[in-house]
Design an enzyme around this catalytic site. Structure first.
Site, short mmCIF file in Angstrom:
data_model
loop_
_atom_site.label_atom_id
_atom_site.label_comp_id
_atom_site.label_asym_id
_atom_site.label_seq_id
_atom_site.Cartn_x
_atom_site.Cartn_y
_atom_site.Cartn_z
CE LYS A 118 -5.07 7.21 2.56
NZ LYS A 118 -4.07 6.20 2.73
CE LYS A 292 -9.34 8.20 -5.68
NZ LYS A 292 -9.07 6.85 -6.20
CB CYS A 410 5.38 -15.32 43.32
SG CYS A 410 3.78 -14.52 43.50
S1 IVH Z 1 -5.93 7.43 -4.93
C1 IVH Z 1 -3.75 10.41 -7.27
N1 IVH Z 1 -7.52 5.71 -3.73
O1 IVH Z 1 -3.24 5.83 -0.12
C2 IVH Z 1 -4.50 9.64 -6.24
N2 IVH Z 1 -5.28 5.87 -2.99
O2 IVH Z 1 -2.09 8.06 1.35
C3 IVH Z 1 -3.64 8.72 -5.51
N3 IVH Z 1 -4.72 4.35 -1.17
O3 IVH Z 1 -0.50 6.27 -2.22
C4 IVH Z 1 -4.22 7.68 -4.72
N4 IVH Z 1 -6.70 3.41 -1.00
O4 IVH Z 1 -1.49 3.92 -2.11
C5 IVH Z 1 -6.29 6.24 -3.78
N5 IVH Z 1 -9.02 4.23 -2.76
C6 IVH Z 1 -7.80 4.75 -2.82
C7 IVH Z 1 -6.77 4.34 -1.97
C8 IVH Z 1 -5.51 4.93 -2.07
C9 IVH Z 1 -5.45 3.43 -0.54
C10 IVH Z 1 -3.31 4.66 -0.87
C11 IVH Z 1 -2.47 4.90 -2.10
C12 IVH Z 1 -1.83 6.24 -1.88
C13 IVH Z 1 -2.00 6.44 -0.41
C14 IVH Z 1 -2.00 7.90 -0.03
#
Ligand code: IVH
Length: 694
Positions: A118, A292, A410
């Protein structure tokens, strides 16, 4: 041009600040702009010109003082063809397992999980029509974002045309724009040099850099993209998320190297645990792992809530940035008199520890960060790096916050503070000899590992010696005796006899007199003279009187001793009471000279830098360092690409991870012996062989 601050100028300035702040609020928060772009720009230019002319006007709430100043507010709005959803979060294993159980149940078939990072960046949506990049937009509220097409086109690594002969009619590609960690440091240094505001963190830098009115500025910033999904599409129906990534990669889009499809939740857990360990070895910040369901048919079956898909979840790591209250700013007086402000914080758990204070370095830093007492501030503590105040959350100000000013005197001895040189950013307490705060710090340093390494001479002993007035300065340290120590209740038992810690201290001090010459020199607390410079001086001149009498030229030719150090040494010995400290130590039997170290010409590890981490069986930190230094190596405290070897003992921590991530050869204790006895080449072969056997 205006050149003095008249009431009229002040009024105009306040008007401009208020108008622009209001316009920004209407634009960003209310989503209802009140000014045309041109009108906004005109106001901003007037404000900037006024501030350039009369810097004393600049107020904390000026829009130029906010991170992101220079960002353009006038990007047109654009709807995404398909909504950009968010993600639900899991903060622990239980929540992760609950999500997985439900997803598996609703799927009705065995599922495979795709794990990825993430990325802590800025979400964007890129539209490709017949393979051509036709639009780039920020996420905005998920339905409507800002059209940043010209800016996106300037980012290296984002193809304007998809590779291959058969692009789909339409595909929305979603991803995260981020600012690479190294480039972020360089950007902030450049901003600082140009007198511009620095960015609080890489995410803000990414956001600010993308949203530039002049897309060429965006193009000069080191922005990068990693794609992590697709939105609307026609003519592209991948059967799995992983297939989508393979195809996106084949089209020339930047996908991550770090995704993995696994069969079980236990393997998901392994992935999560691995990156919890290695989150600082990456090029970008991450705040968790996204899991996912790989099969797109299952994704469709599970669907989404109004906010987030049911087929994905974000496993969040404990935050390294949190908000807390800045309760006060106080100052510390260091051993060379430097007065350093630090933040007193409402205690907060961040990066695995509770933080209640953080250094603010100097008064300029407080101004640069723009923090007010009473502010809600952002604190960062990442890995084993010391906690840092990043900046205020201006939106949470309620008017009760107050400006901090550096004390003029000081806090320990009341002497008026002053910079030691005109251009110095640091203020110092000039009462170096008798300021008790400084004396405590110097005595602690004499006892520290870098100094004489005297067991039992820490904070408490130093405070007792100073505050119970056993010593007037450190000159008397080595002539302490039982009678003198009996003057402090700290060294007495309840019955009035001397306690055992008094005897131990005297013994340890007696032993310390014979320690290496460089330790004597380090312990004098000469500015800029740490163990490395002290060692270089000691080994070149072989006696304290010789160093005291050396000219600038004689000193600055010594390796590891530059002009700054040479000057600091000269200045130090020019002070009467300093020379008296040396004389008193000498009279008390402290070593003042050493046998010349035989010059054996070039040494086997000359020019190499070695880091020692963890506990070794047959060496202490000091003996390991001594052995390395004796054959020419430099002993460094942190691992970088330039490190030649990392010697790894038991319970090594993040330095080992860093070495592995950077591909720096690592040596166990046996390998360390090889390095010492057979040299670098043999040690490299040893490291290679043990890596292969691992
Ligand atoms: S998937 C429908 N994958 O995290 C799925 N998001 O907190 C939507 N983000 O708005 C997002 N890394 O901007 C996905 N590997 C990743 C991600 C990611 C960062 C962000 C993205 C999303 C936010 C949600």
């Amino acid at each position: 041009m205006t050149s003095e601050v008249t009431d009229q100028v002040k009024t105009r300035y306040a008007e401009l600040v208020a108008q622009i702040n209001d316009a920004q609020h209407r634009y960003y928060v209310d989503d209802a702009p009140t000014l045309s772009d041109a009108a906004y720009d005109k106001l901003m230019h007037e404000l900037e010109a006024l501030e350039a002319e009369l810097p004393e006007l600049v107020s904390q709430d000026s829009p130029t003082q906010r991170v992101g100043a220079g960002q353009w507010l006038g990007f047109p709005s654009v709807d995404h063809a398909e909504r950009m959803l968010s993600l639900d979060n899991a903060f622990n294993d239980e929540q992760l397992a609950a999500w997985a159980t439900r997803a598996e149940r609703d799927a009705g078939v065995p599922v495979r999980y795709l794990c990825e990072l993430k990325i802590d960046g800025l979400a964007v949506n890129l539209t490709y029509e017949k393979g051509r990049l036709t639009r780039g937009a920020t996420r905005g509220d998920g339905r409507t974002g800002e059209d940043v097409t010209p800016n996106v086109r300037r980012i290296k690594g984002i193809p304007h045309q998809l590779a291959g002969d058969n692009p789909p009619d339409l595909v929305e590609v979603r991803g995260e724009i981020y600012f690479p960690a190294e480039a972020f440091k360089a950007l902030n240094e450049a901003q600082l040099e140009a007198g511009d505001r620095t960015y609080v963190n890489p995410r803000n830098a990414a956001s600010g850099s993308l949203r530039q009115k002049d897309a060429a500025v965006t193009g000069r910033r080191a922005l990068k993209l990693i794609v992590h999904g697709i939105g609307a599409r026609t003519g592209f129906e991948p059967g799995h998320q992983s297939d989508a990534y393979e195809q996106l990669k084949a089209w020339g889009l930047p996908t991550s190297e770090r995704w993995k499809v696994v069969d079980s939740l236990d393997e998901v857990r392994e992935f999560i645990a691995f990156y919890a360990e290695h989150r600082h070895d990456l090029e970008h910040d991450i705040d968790g792992v996204v899991v996912k369901i790989d099969d797109t048919a299952v994704q469709e079956k599970l669907g989404a809530t109004s906010r987030a898909p049911r087929w994905a979840i974000a496993y969040k790591y404990p935050p390294e940035e949190v908000n807390t209250k800045l309760l006060a700013i106080e100052v510390n007086v260091g051993r060379t008199g430097r007065v350093t402000p630090y933040a007193v914080l409402e205690p907060v758990y961040v990066g695995g520890v509770t933080v209640a204070s953080a250094t603010l370095h100097n008064q300029q830093e407080v101004v640069r960060k723009g923090v007010l007492i009473g502010d809600t501030v952002v604190i960062r503590r990442a890995g084993d790096v010391i906690p840092e105040v990043l900046g205020p959350v201006e939106a949470l100000r309620d008017g009760t916050q107050t400006v901090w000013t550096m004390p003029e005197a000081c806090p320990s001895c009341g002497t008026k503070l002053a910079p030691s040189k005109e251009a110095d950013v640091d203020l110092r307490c000039p009462n170096t000899r008798s300021c008790k705060a400084q004396l405590v710090e110097r005595i602690k340093y004499v006892g520290s590992r870098d100094g004489f390494d005297i067991e039992g001479m820490g904070e408490k002993v130093a405070r007792a010696l100073v505050f119970d007035e056993i010593l007037a300065d450190e000159g008397e340290l080595f002539s302490l005796d039982e009678k003198k120590l009996a003057g402090s209740p700290f060294f007495l038992k309840k019955n009035g006899e001397l306690s055992s810690n008094a005897g131990k201290l005297l013994n340890n001090l007696a032993e310390a007199r014979a320690k290496d010459l460089f330790r004597v020199l380090t312990s004098l607390s000469i500015r800029h003279v740490g163990p490395t410079a002290a060692r270089a001086l000691a080994n070149h001149f072989n006696s304290v009187p010789a160093i005291a009498g050396a000219s600038l030229e004689q000193m600055s030719v010594v390796e590891d001793v530059g002009g700054t150090i040479a000057e600091a040494v000269r200045e130090w010995f020019a002070v009467d009471w300093h020379r008296e400290v040396v004389d008193k130590w000498a009279a008390a039997g402290v070593r003042m000279e050493q046998e010349p170290v035989a010059d054996t010409g070039p040494k086997p590890l000359d020019g190499m830098s070695v880091v020692v981490t963890g506990t070794l069986q047959n060496y202490s930190r000091d003996t390991a360092s001594d052995a390395l230094v004796a054959i020419g190596a430099k002993v460094a405290g942190s691992v970088s690409k330039k490190t030649s070897f990392v010697v790894v003992g038991e319970d090594a921590g993040s330095k080992l991870d860093k070495a592995l991530a950077l591909g720096v050869p690592t040596l166990d204790e046996a390998g360390f012996e090889v390095l010492l006895t057979q040299g670098a080449e043999a040690a490299r072969a040893y490291a290679e062989a043990s890596r292969e056997n691992a």
